[in-house]
Design a protein around this motif. Structure first.
Motif, PDB file in Angstrom:
ATOM      1  N   MET A   1      -6.168  -6.501   5.284  1.00 57.55           N
ATOM      2  CA  MET A   1      -4.779  -6.727   4.926  1.00 57.55           C
ATOM      3  C   MET A   1      -3.868  -6.051   5.954  1.00 57.55           C
ATOM      4  N   LYS A   2      -2.770  -6.692   6.274  1.00 57.77           N
ATOM      5  CA  LYS A   2      -1.829  -6.177   7.263  1.00 57.77           C
ATOM      6  C   LYS A   2      -0.433  -6.094   6.655  1.00 57.77           C
ATOM      7  N   GLN A   3       0.328  -5.110   7.137  1.00 56.75           N
ATOM      8  CA  GLN A   3       1.709  -4.931   6.692  1.00 56.75           C
ATOM      9  C   GLN A   3       2.638  -5.046   7.894  1.00 56.75           C
ATOM     10  N   TYR A   4       3.609  -5.957   7.825  1.00 61.02           N
ATOM     11  CA  TYR A   4       4.599  -6.104   8.894  1.00 61.02           C
ATOM     12  C   TYR A   4       5.667  -5.024   8.731  1.00 61.02           C
ATOM     13  N   TYR A   5       6.011  -4.376   9.836  1.00 60.05           N
ATOM     14  CA  TYR A   5       7.013  -3.315   9.840  1.00 60.05           C
ATOM     15  C   TYR A   5       8.193  -3.777  10.688  1.00 60.05           C
ATOM     16  N   SER A   6       9.304  -4.058  10.042  1.00 60.63           N
ATOM     17  CA  SER A   6      10.469  -4.680  10.676  1.00 60.63           C
ATOM     18  C   SER A   6      11.341  -3.669  11.423  1.00 60.63           C
ATOM     19  N   TYR A   7      12.223  -4.211  12.274  1.00 60.88           N
ATOM     20  CA  TYR A   7      13.191  -3.374  12.972  1.00 60.88           C
ATOM     21  C   TYR A   7      14.090  -2.642  11.980  1.00 60.88           C
ATOM     22  N   GLU A   8      14.530  -3.326  10.937  1.00 59.43           N
ATOM     23  CA  GLU A   8      15.432  -2.699   9.953  1.00 59.43           C
ATOM     24  C   GLU A   8      14.769  -1.492   9.290  1.00 59.43           C
ATOM     25  N   ALA A   9      13.504  -1.632   8.895  1.00 59.93           N
ATOM     26  CA  ALA A   9      12.774  -0.503   8.303  1.00 59.93           C
ATOM     27  C   ALA A   9      12.620   0.614   9.334  1.00 59.93           C
ATOM     28  N   PHE A  10      12.332   0.245  10.579  1.00 63.87           N
ATOM     29  CA  PHE A  10      12.203   1.214  11.662  1.00 63.87           C
ATOM     30  C   PHE A  10      13.493   2.006  11.853  1.00 63.87           C
ATOM     31  N   ARG A  11      14.630   1.316  11.861  1.00 63.10           N
ATOM     32  CA  ARG A  11      15.924   1.970  12.060  1.00 63.10           C
ATOM     33  C   ARG A  11      16.191   3.001  10.963  1.00 63.10           C
ATOM     34  N   VAL A  12      15.959   2.626   9.726  1.00 62.48           N
ATOM     35  CA  VAL A  12      16.176   3.522   8.583  1.00 62.48           C
ATOM     36  C   VAL A  12      15.212   4.712   8.647  1.00 62.48           C
ATOM     37  N   ASP A  13      13.933   4.434   8.893  1.00 61.70           N
ATOM     38  CA  ASP A  13      12.923   5.493   8.913  1.00 61.70           C
ATOM     39  C   ASP A  13      13.087   6.432  10.107  1.00 61.70           C
ATOM     40  N   THR A  14      13.521   5.901  11.240  1.00 62.04           N
ATOM     41  CA  THR A  14      13.732   6.744  12.419  1.00 62.04           C
ATOM     42  C   THR A  14      14.854   7.749  12.161  1.00 62.04           C
ATOM     43  N   LYS A  15      15.899   7.310  11.495  1.00 59.11           N
ATOM     44  CA  LYS A  15      16.980   8.245  11.135  1.00 59.11           C
ATOM     45  C   LYS A  15      16.455   9.347  10.216  1.00 59.11           C
ATOM     46  N   LYS A  16      15.589   8.996   9.285  1.00 58.55           N
ATOM     47  CA  LYS A  16      14.986  10.008   8.394  1.00 58.55           C
ATOM     48  C   LYS A  16      14.129  10.985   9.195  1.00 58.55           C
ATOM     49  N   LEU A  17      13.353  10.463  10.141  1.00 63.04           N
ATOM     50  CA  LEU A  17      12.484  11.307  10.956  1.00 63.04           C
ATOM     51  C   LEU A  17      13.308  12.238  11.853  1.00 63.04           C
ATOM     52  N   ILE A  18      14.415  11.736  12.367  1.00 61.97           N
ATOM     53  CA  ILE A  18      15.327  12.574  13.157  1.00 61.97           C
ATOM     54  C   ILE A  18      15.861  13.713  12.287  1.00 61.97           C
ATOM     55  N   ASP A  19      16.282  13.394  11.073  1.00 60.54           N
ATOM     56  CA  ASP A  19      16.792  14.424  10.161  1.00 60.54           C
ATOM     57  C   ASP A  19      15.714  15.457   9.829  1.00 60.54           C
ATOM     58  N   ILE A 131       6.975   9.769   7.669  1.00 60.23           N
ATOM     59  CA  ILE A 131       7.817   9.103   6.685  1.00 60.23           C
ATOM     60  C   ILE A 131       7.016   8.307   5.654  1.00 60.23           C
ATOM     61  N   ASN A 132       6.123   7.444   6.117  1.00 58.18           N
ATOM     62  CA  ASN A 132       5.412   6.516   5.224  1.00 58.18           C
ATOM     63  C   ASN A 132       3.918   6.777   5.207  1.00 58.18           C
ATOM     64  N   GLU A 133       3.318   6.628   4.033  1.00 58.98           N
ATOM     65  CA  GLU A 133       1.869   6.677   3.934  1.00 58.98           C
ATOM     66  C   GLU A 133       1.344   5.255   4.125  1.00 58.98           C
ATOM     67  N   ALA A 134       0.384   5.111   5.004  1.00 67.15           N
ATOM     68  CA  ALA A 134      -0.195   3.799   5.297  1.00 67.15           C
ATOM     69  C   ALA A 134      -1.552   3.669   4.621  1.00 67.15           C
ATOM     70  N   SER A 135      -1.806   2.481   4.077  1.00 66.69           N
ATOM     71  CA  SER A 135      -3.115   2.221   3.494  1.00 66.69           C
ATOM     72  C   SER A 135      -3.760   0.978   4.107  1.00 66.69           C
ATOM     73  N   GLU A 136      -3.002   0.291   4.983  1.00 63.82           N
ATOM     74  CA  GLU A 136      -3.531  -0.901   5.648  1.00 63.82           C
ATOM     75  C   GLU A 136      -3.052  -0.903   7.098  1.00 63.82           C
ATOM     76  N   TRP A 137      -3.485  -1.900   7.850  1.00 63.59           N
ATOM     77  CA  TRP A 137      -3.094  -2.015   9.254  1.00 63.59           C
ATOM     78  C   TRP A 137      -1.604  -2.347   9.328  1.00 63.59           C
ATOM     79  N   ILE A 138      -0.859  -1.617  10.160  1.00 63.70           N
ATOM     80  CA  ILE A 138       0.579  -1.840  10.314  1.00 63.70           C
ATOM     81  C   ILE A 138       0.809  -2.692  11.553  1.00 63.70           C
ATOM     82  N   GLU A 139       1.550  -3.770  11.394  1.00 59.46           N
ATOM     83  CA  GLU A 139       1.963  -4.603  12.525  1.00 59.46           C
ATOM     84  C   GLU A 139       3.430  -4.302  12.809  1.00 59.46           C
TER      85      GLU A 139
END
Length: 146
Positions: A1-19, A131-139
């Motif tokens: 199983m694969k999970q797509y990781y979008s730019y929008e999710a990246f933008r939000v999560d990157t701000k959290k990681l910066i904080d 930020i996120n716990e992964a349980s499958e392959w992230i695309e």
């Protein structure tokens, strides 16, 4: 199983990681190439850090893990004492473990911390910030959209 990781999710999560990583007050960022390059660039912008360096590693061929990790390159930390190591995911943990061990040995007077967008609980190495716990392959969007 694969999970797509979008730019929008990246933008939000990157701000959290910066904080999360601001309190560490890094003076330099090391991107683990290739996966950590996009994130490291964005974090350098968000943390206002000009010293962005990279180390290239090879552990995966597509989705298949190799037997051994290969590390290319080195870094220079003139007067920097706090360095943030950035990658997209701590999957097996071998990449982060190898890079952190290499840098700590090469620069014993520097404090290193690590940051990733994703962390798998089965990883050998847990990043200091994630930020996120992964349980499958992230695309990641940069892998699929371009």
């Amino acid at each position: 199983m694969k999970q797509y990781y979008s730019y929008e999710a990246f933008r939000v999560d990157t701000k959290k990681l910066i904080d999360q990583s601001k309190a560490f007050k890094p003076e330099s960022i090391v991107a683990i190439a290739r996966g950590g390059l996009t994130l490291a660039h964005c974090m350098a912008e968000g943390l206002d850090i000009r010293d962005l360096q990279s180390i290239r590693t090879e552990l995966y061929d597509k989705e298949r893990q190799r037997e051994e990790i290969t590390l290319y390159g080195t870094c220079v930390f003139e007067n920097n004492r706090r360095v943030l190591i950035v990658d997209d995911i701590a999957d097996s943990g071998k990449t982060l473990q190898t890079v952190v061990s290499y840098l700590k040995k090469a620069f014993p007077n520097v404090e290193f911390m690590s940051a990733t967008l994703f962390y798998k609980k089965t990883s050998l190495y847990e990043p200091d910030f994630w930020i996120n716990e992964a349980s499958e392959w992230i695309e990641f969007f940069w892998e699929k959209d371009f």
